[in-house]
Write a protein that holds these residues in place. Structure first.
Motif, PDB file in Angstrom:
ATOM      1  N   THR A  14       2.709  -8.753   6.871  1.00  0.00           N
ATOM      2  CA  THR A  14       4.146  -9.009   6.807  1.00  0.00           C
ATOM      3  C   THR A  14       4.671  -8.870   5.381  1.00  0.00           C
ATOM      4  OG1 THR A  14       3.932 -10.570   8.634  1.00  0.00           O
ATOM      5  CG2 THR A  14       5.962 -10.661   7.345  1.00  0.00           C
ATOM      6  N   PRO A  15       5.662  -8.029   5.159  1.00  0.00           N
ATOM      7  CA  PRO A  15       6.231  -7.893   3.809  1.00  0.00           C
ATOM      8  C   PRO A  15       6.928  -9.170   3.362  1.00  0.00           C
ATOM      9  CG  PRO A  15       6.837  -6.027   5.219  1.00  0.00           C
ATOM     10  CD  PRO A  15       6.249  -7.062   6.109  1.00  0.00           C
ATOM     11  N   GLN A  16       6.700  -9.518   2.117  1.00  0.00           N
ATOM     12  CA  GLN A  16       7.455 -10.608   1.510  1.00  0.00           C
ATOM     13  C   GLN A  16       8.781 -10.098   0.954  1.00  0.00           C
ATOM     14  OE1 GLN A  16       6.324 -13.916   1.678  1.00  0.00           O
ATOM     15  NE2 GLN A  16       4.922 -12.812   3.054  1.00  0.00           N
ATOM     16  N   ASN A  17       8.782  -8.836   0.518  1.00  0.00           N
ATOM     17  CA  ASN A  17       9.998  -8.204   0.017  1.00  0.00           C
ATOM     18  C   ASN A  17      10.109  -6.820   0.647  1.00  0.00           C
ATOM     19  OD1 ASN A  17      12.173  -7.165  -1.330  1.00  0.00           O
ATOM     20  ND2 ASN A  17      11.282  -7.290  -3.375  1.00  0.00           N
ATOM     21  N   PRO A  18      10.705  -6.722   1.810  1.00  0.00           N
ATOM     22  CA  PRO A  18      10.760  -5.435   2.518  1.00  0.00           C
ATOM     23  C   PRO A  18      11.630  -4.386   1.844  1.00  0.00           C
ATOM     24  CG  PRO A  18      12.078  -7.085   3.658  1.00  0.00           C
ATOM     25  CD  PRO A  18      11.343  -7.807   2.572  1.00  0.00           C
ATOM     26  N   VAL A  20      11.075  -3.246  -1.131  1.00  0.00           N
ATOM     27  CA  VAL A  20      10.257  -2.412  -2.022  1.00  0.00           C
ATOM     28  C   VAL A  20       9.197  -1.682  -1.198  1.00  0.00           C
ATOM     29  CG1 VAL A  20      10.635  -3.959  -3.965  1.00  0.00           C
ATOM     30  CG2 VAL A  20       8.564  -4.227  -2.569  1.00  0.00           C
ATOM     31  N   LEU A  21       8.613  -0.661  -1.794  1.00  0.00           N
ATOM     32  CA  LEU A  21       7.599   0.133  -1.114  1.00  0.00           C
ATOM     33  C   LEU A  21       6.408  -0.748  -0.726  1.00  0.00           C
ATOM     34  CD1 LEU A  21       6.555   3.699  -1.995  1.00  0.00           C
ATOM     35  CD2 LEU A  21       4.755   1.986  -1.752  1.00  0.00           C
ATOM     36  N   GLN A  22       5.911  -0.549   0.473  1.00  0.00           N
ATOM     37  CA  GLN A  22       4.782  -1.324   0.997  1.00  0.00           C
ATOM     38  C   GLN A  22       3.519  -0.472   0.968  1.00  0.00           C
ATOM     39  OE1 GLN A  22       5.332  -4.681   2.061  1.00  0.00           O
ATOM     40  NE2 GLN A  22       7.307  -4.207   1.066  1.00  0.00           N
ATOM     41  N   GLU A  46       4.784  -3.625  -3.022  1.00  0.00           N
ATOM     42  CA  GLU A  46       4.060  -4.808  -2.568  1.00  0.00           C
ATOM     43  C   GLU A  46       2.764  -4.334  -1.931  1.00  0.00           C
ATOM     44  OE1 GLU A  46       4.706  -8.320   0.772  1.00  0.00           O
ATOM     45  OE2 GLU A  46       6.459  -7.355  -0.135  1.00  0.00           O
ATOM     46  N   ALA A  47       1.652  -4.880  -2.375  1.00  0.00           N
ATOM     47  CA  ALA A  47       0.344  -4.427  -1.904  1.00  0.00           C
ATOM     48  C   ALA A  47      -0.214  -5.373  -0.858  1.00  0.00           C
ATOM     49  CB  ALA A  47      -0.624  -4.320  -3.077  1.00  0.00           C
ATOM     50  N   HIS A  48      -0.754  -4.792   0.213  1.00  0.00           N
ATOM     51  CA  HIS A  48      -1.392  -5.547   1.294  1.00  0.00           C
ATOM     52  C   HIS A  48      -2.847  -5.109   1.388  1.00  0.00           C
ATOM     53  CE1 HIS A  48       2.620  -6.782   2.779  1.00  0.00           C
ATOM     54  NE2 HIS A  48       2.973  -5.551   2.410  1.00  0.00           N
ATOM     55  N   LEU A  49      -3.762  -6.051   1.365  1.00  0.00           N
ATOM     56  CA  LEU A  49      -5.181  -5.740   1.450  1.00  0.00           C
ATOM     57  C   LEU A  49      -5.560  -5.414   2.889  1.00  0.00           C
ATOM     58  CD1 LEU A  49      -7.917  -5.674  -0.108  1.00  0.00           C
ATOM     59  CD2 LEU A  49      -8.284  -7.996   0.767  1.00  0.00           C
ATOM     60  N   VAL A  50      -6.017  -4.197   3.104  1.00  0.00           N
ATOM     61  CA  VAL A  50      -6.546  -3.757   4.395  1.00  0.00           C
ATOM     62  C   VAL A  50      -8.037  -3.530   4.197  1.00  0.00           C
ATOM     63  CG1 VAL A  50      -6.440  -2.019   6.210  1.00  0.00           C
ATOM     64  CG2 VAL A  50      -4.351  -2.663   4.981  1.00  0.00           C
TER      65      VAL A  50
END
Length: 232
Positions: A14-18, A20-22, A46-50
């Motif tokens: 889930t983006p915290q700041n949608p 900006v680029l995800q 915003e970086a998400h660990l996959v």
């Protein structure tokens, strides 16, 4: 605020700041291409660990953005047509970010063509060959009694390193100016250390490449981007 609900991947990450680029990624040689480029270009993201586990990369949410179940992938809420756009494949992401920012792809059409040429070289040649080298030197392939497959990738790896070393004989960067081509190539050269293959492939014999990789790794954006998203 941007609405990214049409992208099922955002239901799991889930983006915290949608606005900006995800970035959906893991710090592998392919993954850090995107994070390093974003840092070099100063694009807010915003970086998400996959993780590389099936629970992540083969989840329905991740597959909805990349059906090939590989990192990295991105969603840009500010796409070129005025609406969000999702992308996968690290080379495509590099080209997209360069064109979005107007950076690191050259100043002329000829520069752009040469830069993309070297990105494609990494995508189709250097990355796959060094990845196979790692399998046959460090991982399960190293245990095979038949060493012909291992030797194939050692020989091909040496050929590719020799060609790159000559390319860098009279320049600091692969096309002359620092570009996304370097961001594509250098992380894979750096992976030789992780693969414990430097001695096998004769890394120290390639003096231009050794200096090139040192220059690349010393860049502040590389130092930051090489571990984004941070490993758990």
């Amino acid at each position: 605020m941007a609405d990214l609900s049409a992208f099922p991947i955002t239901h799991k990450w889930t983006p915290q700041n949608p606005d900006v680029l995800q970035l959906f990624s893991y710090p592998t040689p392919n993954g850090v291409k995107a994070s390093i480029a974003l840092e070099e270009m100063n694009i807010p993201y915003e970086a998400h660990l996959v993780t590389l586990s099936d629970a992540d990369v083969k989840s329905p949410e991740f597959l909805s953005l990349n059906p090939n179940n590989k990192i990295p992938a991105i969603i840009d809420p500010n796409g070129p047509d005025g609406s969000p756009v999702g992308l996968f494949e690290s080379g495509a992401i590099l080209i997209y970010l360069a064109e979005k920012s107007g950076m690191l792809i050259g100043d002329t059409a000829s520069d752009r063509a040469r830069t993309i040429q070297w990105v494609m070289f990494q995508m189709g040649g250097l990355g796959p060959m060094l990845g196979q080298l790692g399998f046959f030197v460090k991982f399960a392939g190293s245990e095979w009694e038949d060493k012909r497959p291992q030797q194939r990738y050692i020989d091909e790896g040496k050929r590719l390193l020799g060609m790159l070393d000559k390319q860098l004989a009279d320049k600091d960067w692969i096309t002359g100016a620092y570009s996304i081509a370097d961001i594509a190539i250098a992380p894979w050269l750096n992976a030789l250390d992780f693969y414990q293959a430097k001695e096998t492939i004769g890394w120290e014999d390639h003096k231009n490449l050794v200096a090139y990789l040192d220059r690349f790794m010393a860049r502040p954006a590389v130092e930051k981007g090489k571990n984004i998203p941070p490993r758990p």
